[in-house]
Enzyme design. Structure first.
Site, PDB file in Angstrom:
ATOM      1  N   HIS A 131       5.676  -0.177  -0.851  1.00  0.00           N
ATOM      2  CA  HIS A 131       4.291  -0.578  -1.114  1.00  0.00           C
ATOM      3  C   HIS A 131       4.126  -1.228  -2.475  1.00  0.00           C
ATOM      4  O   HIS A 131       3.005  -1.390  -2.963  1.00  0.00           O
ATOM      5  CB  HIS A 131       3.356   0.642  -0.989  1.00  0.00           C
ATOM      6  CG  HIS A 131       3.266   1.131   0.431  1.00  0.00           C
ATOM      7  ND1 HIS A 131       2.924   2.426   0.754  1.00  0.00           N
ATOM      8  CD2 HIS A 131       3.515   0.499   1.608  1.00  0.00           C
ATOM      9  CE1 HIS A 131       2.940   2.575   2.073  1.00  0.00           C
ATOM     10  NE2 HIS A 131       3.298   1.423   2.606  1.00  0.00           N
ATOM     11  N   CYS A 181       1.418 -19.047  -8.016  1.00  0.00           N
ATOM     12  CA  CYS A 181       2.839 -19.399  -7.859  1.00  0.00           C
ATOM     13  C   CYS A 181       3.686 -18.203  -7.438  1.00  0.00           C
ATOM     14  O   CYS A 181       4.910 -18.307  -7.349  1.00  0.00           O
ATOM     15  CB  CYS A 181       3.364 -19.993  -9.177  1.00  0.00           C
ATOM     16  SG  CYS A 181       3.621 -18.742 -10.461  1.00  0.00           S
ATOM     17  N   THR A 191       4.603  13.171   2.241  1.00  0.00           N
ATOM     18  CA  THR A 191       3.799  12.089   2.805  1.00  0.00           C
ATOM     19  C   THR A 191       3.020  12.593   4.009  1.00  0.00           C
ATOM     20  O   THR A 191       3.520  13.367   4.825  1.00  0.00           O
ATOM     21  CB  THR A 191       4.647  10.863   3.199  1.00  0.00           C
ATOM     22  OG1 THR A 191       3.782   9.852   3.738  1.00  0.00           O
ATOM     23  CG2 THR A 191       5.746  11.194   4.184  1.00  0.00           C
ATOM     24  N   SER A 192       1.774  12.116   4.126  1.00  0.00           N
ATOM     25  CA  SER A 192       0.893  12.550   5.228  1.00  0.00           C
ATOM     26  C   SER A 192       1.239  11.806   6.518  1.00  0.00           C
ATOM     27  O   SER A 192       0.668  12.081   7.566  1.00  0.00           O
ATOM     28  CB  SER A 192      -0.569  12.283   4.848  1.00  0.00           C
ATOM     29  OG  SER A 192      -0.769  10.877   4.679  1.00  0.00           O
ATOM     30  N   CYS A 239      -1.067 -15.547 -15.296  1.00  0.00           N
ATOM     31  CA  CYS A 239       0.362 -15.796 -15.059  1.00  0.00           C
ATOM     32  C   CYS A 239       0.981 -16.476 -16.278  1.00  0.00           C
ATOM     33  O   CYS A 239       0.425 -17.444 -16.804  1.00  0.00           O
ATOM     34  CB  CYS A 239       0.494 -16.701 -13.825  1.00  0.00           C
ATOM     35  SG  CYS A 239       2.177 -17.260 -13.516  1.00  0.00           S
ATOM     36  N   CYS A 269       2.036 -20.174 -14.867  1.00  0.00           N
ATOM     37  CA  CYS A 269       1.116 -21.269 -14.502  1.00  0.00           C
ATOM     38  C   CYS A 269      -0.315 -21.003 -14.934  1.00  0.00           C
ATOM     39  O   CYS A 269      -1.203 -21.814 -14.682  1.00  0.00           O
ATOM     40  CB  CYS A 269       1.179 -21.528 -12.990  1.00  0.00           C
ATOM     41  SG  CYS A 269       0.291 -20.283 -12.033  1.00  0.00           S
TER      42      CYS A 269
HETATM   43  C1  BV8 Z   1       0.543  -3.549   7.783  1.00  0.00           C
HETATM   44  C2  BV8 Z   1      -2.625   0.496  -1.545  1.00  0.00           C
HETATM   45  C3  BV8 Z   1       1.008  -5.320   9.263  1.00  0.00           C
HETATM   46  C4  BV8 Z   1      -1.662   0.864  -2.604  1.00  0.00           C
HETATM   47  C5  BV8 Z   1      -1.911   1.562   0.482  1.00  0.00           C
HETATM   48  C6  BV8 Z   1      -4.505   1.782  13.143  1.00  0.00           C
HETATM   49  C7  BV8 Z   1      -3.435   2.572  13.507  1.00  0.00           C
HETATM   50  C8  BV8 Z   1      -2.213   2.495  12.840  1.00  0.00           C
HETATM   51  C9  BV8 Z   1      -2.036   1.600  11.791  1.00  0.00           C
HETATM   52  C10 BV8 Z   1      -3.111   0.821  11.433  1.00  0.00           C
HETATM   53  C11 BV8 Z   1      -4.333   0.906  12.082  1.00  0.00           C
HETATM   54  N1  BV8 Z   1      -5.175   0.026  11.496  1.00  0.00           N
HETATM   55  C12 BV8 Z   1      -4.510  -0.618  10.500  1.00  0.00           C
HETATM   56  C13 BV8 Z   1      -3.261  -0.154  10.460  1.00  0.00           C
HETATM   57  C14 BV8 Z   1      -2.208  -0.567   9.551  1.00  0.00           C
HETATM   58  C15 BV8 Z   1      -2.406   0.092   8.182  1.00  0.00           C
HETATM   59  C16 BV8 Z   1      -2.416   1.597   8.296  1.00  0.00           C
HETATM   60  O1  BV8 Z   1      -1.372   2.206   8.417  1.00  0.00           O
HETATM   61  N2  BV8 Z   1      -3.613   2.223   8.268  1.00  0.00           N
HETATM   62  C17 BV8 Z   1      -3.656   3.659   8.432  1.00  0.00           C
HETATM   63  C18 BV8 Z   1      -4.316   4.295   7.211  1.00  0.00           C
HETATM   64  C19 BV8 Z   1      -4.414   3.967   9.704  1.00  0.00           C
HETATM   65  N3  BV8 Z   1      -1.240  -0.322   7.435  1.00  0.00           N
HETATM   66  C20 BV8 Z   1      -1.271  -1.459   6.752  1.00  0.00           C
HETATM   67  O2  BV8 Z   1      -2.251  -2.168   6.646  1.00  0.00           O
HETATM   68  C21 BV8 Z   1       0.068  -1.860   6.146  1.00  0.00           C
HETATM   69  N4  BV8 Z   1       0.319  -3.241   6.523  1.00  0.00           N
HETATM   70  O3  BV8 Z   1       0.453  -2.759   8.697  1.00  0.00           O
HETATM   71  O4  BV8 Z   1       0.869  -4.884   7.946  1.00  0.00           O
HETATM   72  C22 BV8 Z   1      -0.367  -5.768   9.639  1.00  0.00           C
HETATM   73  C23 BV8 Z   1      -0.846  -6.942   9.070  1.00  0.00           C
HETATM   74  C24 BV8 Z   1      -2.103  -7.376   9.422  1.00  0.00           C
HETATM   75  C25 BV8 Z   1      -2.900  -6.613  10.306  1.00  0.00           C
HETATM   76  C26 BV8 Z   1      -2.398  -5.401  10.833  1.00  0.00           C
HETATM   77  C27 BV8 Z   1      -1.134  -4.969  10.498  1.00  0.00           C
HETATM   78  C28 BV8 Z   1       0.042  -1.786   4.631  1.00  0.00           C
HETATM   79  C29 BV8 Z   1      -0.065  -0.381   4.217  1.00  0.00           C
HETATM   80  C30 BV8 Z   1      -0.917  -0.329   2.972  1.00  0.00           C
HETATM   81  C31 BV8 Z   1      -0.235   0.499   1.888  1.00  0.00           C
HETATM   82  N5  BV8 Z   1      -1.128   0.561   0.742  1.00  0.00           N
HETATM   83  N6  BV8 Z   1      -2.722   1.583  -0.583  1.00  0.00           N
HETATM   84  C32 BV8 Z   1      -2.369   1.614  -3.693  1.00  0.00           C
HETATM   85  O5  BV8 Z   1      -3.437   1.188  -4.151  1.00  0.00           O
HETATM   86  O6  BV8 Z   1      -1.811   2.622  -4.068  1.00  0.00           O
HETATM   87  S1  BV8 Z   1      -1.933   2.940   1.496  1.00  0.00           S
HETATM   88  C33 BV8 Z   1      -1.627   4.365   0.565  1.00  0.00           C
HETATM   89  O7  BV8 Z   1      -1.183   5.347   1.525  1.00  0.00           O
HETATM   90  C34 BV8 Z   1      -0.480   4.265  -0.468  1.00  0.00           C
HETATM   91  O8  BV8 Z   1       0.163   3.026  -0.414  1.00  0.00           O
HETATM   92  C35 BV8 Z   1       0.500   5.346  -0.034  1.00  0.00           C
HETATM   93  O9  BV8 Z   1       1.794   4.918  -0.323  1.00  0.00           O
HETATM   94  C36 BV8 Z   1       0.251   5.420   1.439  1.00  0.00           C
HETATM   95  C37 BV8 Z   1       0.763   6.677   2.101  1.00  0.00           C
HETATM   96  O10 BV8 Z   1       0.075   7.798   1.557  1.00  0.00           O
HETATM   97  P1  BV8 Z   1       0.955   9.123   1.198  1.00  0.00           P
HETATM   98  O11 BV8 Z   1       2.015   8.751   0.223  1.00  0.00           O
HETATM   99  O12 BV8 Z   1       1.401   9.768   2.458  1.00  0.00           O
HETATM  100  O13 BV8 Z   1      -0.107  10.007   0.420  1.00  0.00           O
HETATM  101  P2  BV8 Z   1      -1.256  10.932   1.050  1.00  0.00           P
HETATM  102  O14 BV8 Z   1      -2.201  11.273  -0.038  1.00  0.00           O
HETATM  103  O15 BV8 Z   1      -1.776  10.303   2.312  1.00  0.00           O
HETATM  104  O16 BV8 Z   1      -0.463  12.259   1.504  1.00  0.00           O
HETATM  105  C38 BV8 Z   1       0.160  13.081   0.517  1.00  0.00           C
HETATM  106  C39 BV8 Z   1       0.856  14.197   1.279  1.00  0.00           C
HETATM  107  O17 BV8 Z   1       1.584  14.997   0.344  1.00  0.00           O
HETATM  108  C40 BV8 Z   1      -0.113  15.134   1.983  1.00  0.00           C
HETATM  109  O18 BV8 Z   1       0.364  15.390   3.296  1.00  0.00           O
HETATM  110  C41 BV8 Z   1      -0.086  16.403   1.142  1.00  0.00           C
HETATM  111  O19 BV8 Z   1      -0.222  17.566   1.923  1.00  0.00           O
HETATM  112  C42 BV8 Z   1       1.296  16.364   0.548  1.00  0.00           C
HETATM  113  N7  BV8 Z   1       1.418  16.996  -0.769  1.00  0.00           N
HETATM  114  C43 BV8 Z   1       0.531  16.983  -1.785  1.00  0.00           C
HETATM  115  N8  BV8 Z   1       1.057  17.637  -2.855  1.00  0.00           N
HETATM  116  C44 BV8 Z   1       2.304  18.046  -2.494  1.00  0.00           C
HETATM  117  C45 BV8 Z   1       2.537  17.645  -1.159  1.00  0.00           C
HETATM  118  N9  BV8 Z   1       3.680  17.915  -0.514  1.00  0.00           N
HETATM  119  C46 BV8 Z   1       4.627  18.596  -1.186  1.00  0.00           C
HETATM  120  N10 BV8 Z   1       4.482  19.009  -2.467  1.00  0.00           N
HETATM  121  C47 BV8 Z   1       3.336  18.758  -3.144  1.00  0.00           C
HETATM  122  N11 BV8 Z   1       3.205  19.186  -4.426  1.00  0.00           N
HETATM  123 ZN    ZN Z   2       1.679 -18.486 -11.616  1.00  0.00          ZN
END
Ligand code: BV8
Ligand code: ZN
Length: 256
Positions: free
Chosen positions: A135, A146, A204-205, A163, A166
């Site tokens: 990500h 660019c 990861t969730s 940038c 550019c």
């Molecule tokens: C794409 C920006 C092709 C970065 C992020 C419907 C169904 C399925 C998929 C989709 C859908 N509609 C749209 C989609 C696709 C979409 C998606 O998956 N949506 C989901 C939410 C339904 N995906 C996309 O858009 C991706 N691109 O598919 O391209 C495409 C192109 C065009 C049209 C369609 C498709 C791009 C993905 C975007 C990634 N960017 N945010 C930022 O600003 O940071 S998402 C965000 O969630 C982050 O990037 C992060 O990496 C990602 C995953 O989250 P996690 O790391 O799992 O974190 P989370 O908080 O959720 O969970 C933490 C877990 O840890 C929990 O379970 C918790 O219990 C646990 N925990 C907490 N503490 C601890 C622990 N475990 C152990 N020890 C601890 N101490």
């Molecule tokens: Zn540039």
């Protein structure tokens, strides 16, 4: 820690000793104990901010200043945060696999690949070399004209940076919703999951695609899969071992 967890840790430690090709997939839970906010759940970032506004190309086009304010604030917070025991354990695991590569005889060679959804750079700070950042990385910027990618580690901006090549406005070099992952990065992640004989999914969730599907790629390739997380996830039913607990507690016990 409950006895069953103890038993699972023992089993997973045994599987780690046998593994020849290890793939680790991390999410925000791996950085939570360092103080980095997770995305979902009660204290998740997406409770306070609408992802559509600040984590999508449309939101950025609408209001780049607001989006940069948010990422700049996350950069500022990250400057104070350090890798936790879980990050360090993964870096040591990687080093132990790399050390086997120096052994005579190809049979003993073991490979390790870290794939992370995290953008905080804490794996690198803990000593992990070259994690596959599916990500992107919050410390990198990409030019909207660019496409030049700059590593601006440690820098804070009081507005959208320009940038150096550019002069056009830069965006965070991060994958937003609806955006494709970088093909060569995604290929590296899929290869790591398809070639491994053991995959650990850590903190990861498993709701964001396509990253969460890497577990299915590993299962499909016949690998053993273990999940280390505070809670069950949509992937839990697919894994061989589900260890419920803090990564900072469990990971160090796996490498003892
Ligand atoms: C794409 C920006 C092709 C970065 C992020 C419907 C169904 C399925 C998929 C989709 C859908 N509609 C749209 C989609 C696709 C979409 C998606 O998956 N949506 C989901 C939410 C339904 N995906 C996309 O858009 C991706 N691109 O598919 O391209 C495409 C192109 C065009 C049209 C369609 C498709 C791009 C993905 C975007 C990634 N960017 N945010 C930022 O600003 O940071 S998402 C965000 O969630 C982050 O990037 C992060 O990496 C990602 C995953 O989250 P996690 O790391 O799992 O974190 P989370 O908080 O959720 O969970 C933490 C877990 O840890 C929990 O379970 C918790 O219990 C646990 N925990 C907490 N503490 C601890 C622990 N475990 C152990 N020890 C601890 N101490
Ligand atoms: Zn540039």
């Amino acid at each position: 820690m409950d006895r069953r967890l103890d038993e699972k840790i023992r089993r997973l430690r045994g599987a780690l000793e046998q593994a020849r090709k290890l793939c680790v997939l991390t999410g925000a839970g791996a950085s939570a104990e360092s103080g980095v906010p997770v995305y979902r759940g009660n204290e998740g970032l997406y409770r306070a901010f609408s992802a559509a506004d600040i984590s999508s190309p449309e939101g950025f086009a609408r209001n780049p200043e607001k989006v940069w304010q948010w990422y700049n604030e996350r950069r500022r917070q990250l400057l104070e945060l350090k890798p936790n025991a879980g990050h360090v354990a993964l870096a040591r695991l990687e080093q132990s696999f790399a050390a086997s590569a120096a052994l005579p005889g190809a049979g003993k060679r073991r490979s390790f690949r870290l794939v992370t959804q995290n953008i905080d750079g804490l794996h690198q700070a803990a000593g992990s070399r070259d994690p596959v950042e599916v990500h992107g990385n919050i410390w990198k910027t990409r030019c909207t004209a660019c496409a030049h990618v700059a590593d601006t580690y440690g820098q804070l901006f009081d507005g959208p940076p320009r940038c150096t090549r550019c002069g056009a406005m830069c965006r965070p070099h991060i994958v937003w919703f609806g955006e494709l992952l970088e093909p060569e990065v995604w290929d590296a992640a899929v290869r790591a999951a398809a070639m491994c004989d053991l995959l650990l999914a850590v903190g990861t969730s498993a709701v964001v695609q396509p990253a969460a599907s890497l577990v299915h790629v590993a299962v499909g390739a016949g690998a053993m899969v273990a999940e280390i997380n505070l809670e069950e996830t949509p992937n839990t039913r697919w894994v061989d071992l589900s260890l419920l607990g803090q990564c900072g507690d469990i990971l160090p016990q796996l490498i003892e």
